[in-house]
Design a protein around this motif. Structure first.
Motif, PDB file in Angstrom:
ATOM      1  N   GLU A  15     -43.373  19.878  27.588  1.00  0.00           N
ATOM      2  CA  GLU A  15     -42.250  20.206  26.708  1.00  0.00           C
ATOM      3  C   GLU A  15     -40.913  19.840  27.354  1.00  0.00           C
ATOM      4  N   LEU A  16     -40.763  20.119  28.653  1.00  0.00           N
ATOM      5  CA  LEU A  16     -39.515  19.782  29.332  1.00  0.00           C
ATOM      6  C   LEU A  16     -39.297  18.277  29.346  1.00  0.00           C
ATOM      7  N   THR A  17     -40.363  17.522  29.564  1.00  0.00           N
ATOM      8  CA  THR A  17     -40.261  16.061  29.523  1.00  0.00           C
ATOM      9  C   THR A  17     -39.786  15.589  28.159  1.00  0.00           C
ATOM     10  N   LYS A  18     -40.370  16.161  27.120  1.00  0.00           N
ATOM     11  CA  LYS A  18     -40.008  15.772  25.748  1.00  0.00           C
ATOM     12  C   LYS A  18     -38.534  16.047  25.467  1.00  0.00           C
ATOM     13  N   VAL A  19     -38.075  17.223  25.865  1.00  0.00           N
ATOM     14  CA  VAL A  19     -36.687  17.602  25.596  1.00  0.00           C
ATOM     15  C   VAL A  19     -35.720  16.745  26.403  1.00  0.00           C
ATOM     16  N   LEU A  20     -36.015  16.535  27.686  1.00  0.00           N
ATOM     17  CA  LEU A  20     -35.108  15.749  28.521  1.00  0.00           C
ATOM     18  C   LEU A  20     -35.088  14.277  28.110  1.00  0.00           C
ATOM     19  N   LYS A  21     -36.219  13.767  27.648  1.00  0.00           N
ATOM     20  CA  LYS A  21     -36.241  12.394  27.120  1.00  0.00           C
ATOM     21  C   LYS A  21     -35.333  12.294  25.897  1.00  0.00           C
ATOM     22  N   LYS A  22     -35.390  13.314  25.061  1.00  0.00           N
ATOM     23  CA  LYS A  22     -34.548  13.345  23.867  1.00  0.00           C
ATOM     24  C   LYS A  22     -33.071  13.359  24.258  1.00  0.00           C
ATOM     25  N   GLN A  23     -32.769  13.999  25.396  1.00  0.00           N
ATOM     26  CA  GLN A  23     -31.392  14.049  25.883  1.00  0.00           C
ATOM     27  C   GLN A  23     -30.964  12.754  26.576  1.00  0.00           C
ATOM     28  N   GLY A  24     -31.945  11.903  26.931  1.00  0.00           N
ATOM     29  CA  GLY A  24     -31.611  10.608  27.513  1.00  0.00           C
ATOM     30  C   GLY A  24     -32.153  10.330  28.900  1.00  0.00           C
ATOM     31  N   MET A  25     -32.832  11.290  29.507  1.00  0.00           N
ATOM     32  CA  MET A  25     -33.381  11.071  30.846  1.00  0.00           C
ATOM     33  C   MET A  25     -34.633  10.209  30.764  1.00  0.00           C
ATOM     34  N   LYS A  26     -34.806   9.330  31.755  1.00  0.00           N
ATOM     35  CA  LYS A  26     -35.979   8.449  31.795  1.00  0.00           C
ATOM     36  C   LYS A  26     -36.908   8.873  32.924  1.00  0.00           C
ATOM     37  N   PHE A  27     -38.206   8.762  32.668  1.00  0.00           N
ATOM     38  CA  PHE A  27     -39.191   9.218  33.638  1.00  0.00           C
ATOM     39  C   PHE A  27     -40.192   8.118  33.975  1.00  0.00           C
ATOM     40  N   TYR A  28     -40.539   8.070  35.258  1.00  0.00           N
ATOM     41  CA  TYR A  28     -41.572   7.170  35.751  1.00  0.00           C
ATOM     42  C   TYR A  28     -42.535   8.018  36.572  1.00  0.00           C
ATOM     43  N   VAL A  29     -43.473   8.659  35.880  1.00  0.00           N
ATOM     44  CA  VAL A  29     -44.439   9.523  36.565  1.00  0.00           C
ATOM     45  C   VAL A  29     -45.615   8.688  37.058  1.00  0.00           C
ATOM     46  N   SER A  30     -46.405   9.270  37.951  1.00  0.00           N
ATOM     47  CA  SER A  30     -47.525   8.565  38.580  1.00  0.00           C
ATOM     48  C   SER A  30     -47.051   7.287  39.266  1.00  0.00           C
ATOM     49  N   HIS A  31     -45.880   7.354  39.872  1.00  0.00           N
ATOM     50  CA  HIS A  31     -45.318   6.217  40.591  1.00  0.00           C
ATOM     51  C   HIS A  31     -45.029   6.612  42.039  1.00  0.00           C
ATOM     52  N   LYS A  32     -45.506   5.787  42.960  1.00  0.00           N
ATOM     53  CA  LYS A  32     -45.285   6.015  44.381  1.00  0.00           C
ATOM     54  C   LYS A  32     -44.159   5.109  44.860  1.00  0.00           C
ATOM     55  N   VAL A  33     -43.115   5.712  45.408  1.00  0.00           N
ATOM     56  CA  VAL A  33     -41.978   4.928  45.891  1.00  0.00           C
ATOM     57  C   VAL A  33     -42.399   4.098  47.093  1.00  0.00           C
ATOM     58  N   GLN A  34     -42.065   2.809  47.056  1.00  0.00           N
ATOM     59  CA  GLN A  34     -42.401   1.886  48.130  1.00  0.00           C
ATOM     60  C   GLN A  34     -41.225   1.620  49.063  1.00  0.00           C
ATOM     61  N   SER A  35     -40.034   1.556  48.485  1.00  0.00           N
ATOM     62  CA  SER A  35     -38.858   1.257  49.312  1.00  0.00           C
ATOM     63  C   SER A  35     -37.592   1.712  48.604  1.00  0.00           C
ATOM     64  N   VAL A  36     -36.576   2.000  49.416  1.00  0.00           N
ATOM     65  CA  VAL A  36     -35.239   2.321  48.916  1.00  0.00           C
ATOM     66  C   VAL A  36     -34.260   1.530  49.779  1.00  0.00           C
ATOM     67  N   GLU A  37     -33.553   0.594  49.173  1.00  0.00           N
ATOM     68  CA  GLU A  37     -32.652  -0.273  49.929  1.00  0.00           C
ATOM     69  C   GLU A  37     -31.251  -0.230  49.342  1.00  0.00           C
ATOM     70  N   ARG A  38     -30.271  -0.318  50.245  1.00  0.00           N
ATOM     71  CA  ARG A  38     -28.872  -0.326  49.817  1.00  0.00           C
ATOM     72  C   ARG A  38     -28.229  -1.655  50.143  1.00  0.00           C
ATOM     73  N   SER A  39     -27.493  -2.172  49.174  1.00  0.00           N
ATOM     74  CA  SER A  39     -26.691  -3.374  49.386  1.00  0.00           C
ATOM     75  C   SER A  39     -25.326  -3.108  48.770  1.00  0.00           C
ATOM     76  N   GLY A  40     -24.363  -2.787  49.613  1.00  0.00           N
ATOM     77  CA  GLY A  40     -23.050  -2.395  49.103  1.00  0.00           C
ATOM     78  C   GLY A  40     -23.153  -1.076  48.360  1.00  0.00           C
ATOM     79  N   ASP A  41     -22.768  -1.115  47.084  1.00  0.00           N
ATOM     80  CA  ASP A  41     -22.844   0.087  46.252  1.00  0.00           C
ATOM     81  C   ASP A  41     -24.074   0.097  45.355  1.00  0.00           C
ATOM     82  N   VAL A  42     -24.995  -0.809  45.600  1.00  0.00           N
ATOM     83  CA  VAL A  42     -26.202  -0.907  44.775  1.00  0.00           C
ATOM     84  C   VAL A  42     -27.409  -0.392  45.556  1.00  0.00           C
ATOM     85  N   ILE A  43     -28.136   0.520  44.950  1.00  0.00           N
ATOM     86  CA  ILE A  43     -29.357   1.062  45.530  1.00  0.00           C
ATOM     87  C   ILE A  43     -30.534   0.566  44.715  1.00  0.00           C
ATOM     88  N   THR A  44     -31.505  -0.026  45.384  1.00  0.00           N
ATOM     89  CA  THR A  44     -32.698  -0.532  44.701  1.00  0.00           C
ATOM     90  C   THR A  44     -33.899   0.296  45.128  1.00  0.00           C
TER      91      THR A  44
END
Length: 467
Positions: free
Chosen positions: A220-249
Motif C-alpha cells: 500500500e505504501l508503494t502504491k501511494v508513494l508512486k501516485k505521489q511521484g516516487m520511483k522504485f527499483y526493488v530487487s536491485h543490488k547496487v553495484q557502484s556509486v560514482e561521482r563526477s562533479g555534481d553528477v552521481i551515477t
C-alpha cells in the motif's frame, strides 16, 4: 575522584531516560555525552529533525490542495529551504535544552566528553579541550547508540553522496535524489524532498520497501508513494556509486542480471545503522562485543560483567528510540531491586510518511512461518467519514487474531494519524484483548480511530458495519 552509583555513557533517548529513572529511584547518577548537545542521534540528527522537516514539507504539500477546500491562495508559493532548515534546528535546540533542564531538575551530573572504560568500575572522560578525568561508578550503563551503515564500495563524501545526517541540512533541493535503501529513514527523507520538488528514485535490495513490516503495508505504501511521484527499483543490488562533479551515477543489477543506471545530483545512502562502540575500550572492562559490533547482554540487559549493562541501538533488537527508553527504564528498576519486564513483541514500529505507517505484533508472514492459525479483518480509511471530510482516504487498518481464542496477534495500519492510533493496539495487546473486545469498545465518531473498531469487527465475524 568523583563517585557515583550509576554512570551512563551516552545521552540519547535510552541514556537520558535511564538517568532520570535512576535519579528518581535515589541513585547518585552521572551521564557522559561527547557532543555539546544532549539527546543523541534521535534528538539531534534523527527522529526530531526529520519529523520537523516532514511537518514543514507536509504543510507545503497541503497548500497545493487548499483549493479543494474552497481556499484560494493568491500569488506564488515559494520554498525558503534555509528558513525551513533553521526552524528544524530551532526545534532540535529547544528539545535538547529540555533534556538539559531534566538533567538539572533530577540532579544528574553531566560530563561532556568521550567516555571510555579504564576497568569495570572506572570511566575516563576525555574532554574536547584535551583534559580528562576519571570517575568511579558502582554500575555503568552503555548507551552509545548507532551510526549510519555504508556499503564497502561506496565513498561517502558527505557533500553529494550523503547519509541521513547530511540530508537533514542540505542547502538546496536536489533535482534528482537517488536513495539507496528503501527502509524507514530513506523513505521518510525521500518524501520530504519529493514534496519540495525533487525527483526521487529508491533502489532497494529486497523485493519490497520497508521489508520488515507486513507485506500488505509495503504494497500500500508503494502504491501511494508512486501516485505521489516516487520511483522504485526493488530487487536491485547496487553495484557502484560514482561521482563526477555534481553528477552521481548509481548502477544496480536486478535478479535477471539486467543493469540500470540512475543519474542524480545527490545520492542518499540509507542501508541501515550499526552499533557504535568506537572509543569505548570495552575490552578494558572485559565486556564482550559480538562480531557484528553489538554489546552482548542477557535478558536483563546485563553484560558478561555483572555491574555493566547496555541498552538501545548498541544491543540486539530493533533500533528504535522508544525501545531504548523502555530498556533504560528497565535497567534502572532492576538496579533498584524491582522486577520490570519488556514484551519486545509489543514494541510498535512507525514510518512517519503521509500516510503514516504503523505496526505492532506479528505480521502475516511471521504467523504463517510459525504455523499459527489466524483470522484477518481489514477496514479501509476511504470508508470513514472523518477521512473523507479531511481528504485523507488512503490506507487501511488490519487486525490479525488467533482463529481459536480471538486474541489479537498483530495490528498493521497505514493512513492518517496511524503513528498515534497504534498506541490503542499496543494497549489492547498488552492486556491480551480479543478482536471482539476491541469491537465492543465505543469509539468517538467521526474519528480515524473508528477504523480500528471496524477492523476488529471484520476480524471477529466478518461484520464490519460501514463496508
Amino acid at each position: 575522584m568523583s563517585q557515583f552509583d550509576v554512570t551512563i555513557i551516552g545521552s540519547g533517548p535510552g541514556g537520558y531516560v535511564s538517568a532520570i529513572r535512576c535519579a528518581q529511584l535515589g541513585f547518585k547518577t552521572a551521564i557522559i555525552e561527547k557532543y555539546p548537545s544532549l539527546g543523541g542521534t534521535c534528538l539531534n540528527v534523527g527522529c526530531i529533525p526529520s519529523k520537523a522537516l516532514l511537518a514543514s514539507s507536509h504543510h507545503y504539500e497541503e497548500l497545493q490542495h487548499f483549493a479543494d477546500h474552497g481556499i484560494e491562495v493568491s500569488g506564488d508559493v515559494k520554498i525558503n529551504l534555509e528558513k525551513m532548515i533553521a526552524r528544524k534546528q530551532a526545534v532540535v535546540d529547544q528539545t535538547s535544552g529540555g533534556v538539559k533542564y531534566l538533567m538539572d531538575k533530577n540532579k544528574i551530573t553531566v560530563f561532556e566528553g568521550v567516555g571510555s572504560f579504564e576497568d569495570a568500575t572506572h570511566v575516563k572522560v576525555s574532554k574536547n579541550d584535551g583534559s580528562s578525568e576519571i570517575i568511579e561508578s558502582k554500575y555503568i550503563i552503555i548507551a552509545t547508540g548507532s551510526k549510519p551503515s555504508n556499503l564497502p564500495f561506496i565513498t561517502l563524501d558527505k557533500e553529494r553522496v550523503i547519509t541521513s545526517t547530511e540530508a537533514l541540512k542540505l542547502t538546496e533541493v536536489p533535482k534528482h535524489l537517488v536513495i539507496i535503501g528503501g527502509g524507514v529513514i530513506g523513505i521518510e527523507l525521500g518524501q520530504v524532498y519529493m514534496r519540495l520538488g525533487a525527483q526521487v528514485s529508491v533502489v532497494e535490495y529486497m523485493d519490497r520497501i520497508v521489508p520488515g513490516m507486513d507485506s500488505s503495508l509495503s504494497k500500500e505504501l508503494t502504491k501511494v508513494l508512486k501516485k505521489q511521484g516516487m520511483k522504485f527499483y526493488v530487487s536491485h543490488k547496487v553495484q557502484s556509486v560514482e561521482r563526477s562533479g555534481d553528477v552521481i551515477t548509481v548502477k544496480a543489477e536486478n535478479a535477471k542480471g539486467e543493469t540500470i543506471s540512475l543519474e542524480g545530483d545527490y545520492s542518499l545512502v540509507s542501508v541501515g545503522r550499526r552499533p557504535y562502540t568506537a572509543g569505548l575500550n570495552a575490552d578494558k572492562a572485559g565486556v564482550k562485543i559480538s562480531d557484528r559490533g553489538m554489546v552482548e547482554v542477557n535478558d536483563h540487559l546485563q553484560t558478561n560483567v555483572s555491574n555493566i549493562y547496555a541498552i538501545g541501538d548498541v544491543v540486539r533488537g530493533a533500533m528504535l528510540a522508544h525501545k531504548a527508553e523502555e530498556e533504560g527504564t528497565m535497567v534502572a528498576e532492576i538496579l533498584a531491586g524491582q522486577k520490570p519486564h519488556i514484551d519486545y513483541n509489543l514494541i510498535p514500529g512507525v514510518v512517519y510518511t503521509w500516510p503514516e505507517v504503523a505496526t505492532v505484533g506479528k505480521t502475516e508472514e511471521q504467523l504463517k512461518e510459525e504455523g499459527v492459525v489466524y483470522k484477518s479483518g481489514s477496514f479501509p480509511f476511504k470508508a470513514l467519514g472523518r477521512a473523507r471530510a479531511g481528504g485523507d482516504t488512503d490506507g487501511f487498518v488490519k487486525i490479525l487474531a488467533d482463529a481459536k481464542t480471538d486474541e489479537v496477534l498483530g495490528v498493521h495500519m497505514i493512513g492518517a494519524r496511524c503513528a498515534d492510533l497504534i498506541a490503542e493496539a499496543v494497549t489492547a495487546m498488552e492486556f491480551r484483548a480479543s478482536a471482539e473486545d476491541i469491537s465492543r469498545m465505543s469509539h468517538a465518531h467521526p474519528t480515524f480511530a473508528e477504523a480500528v473498531k471496524e477492523a476488529a469487527l471484520a476480524a471477529t465475524d466478518n461484520r464490519a458495519l460501514h463496508v
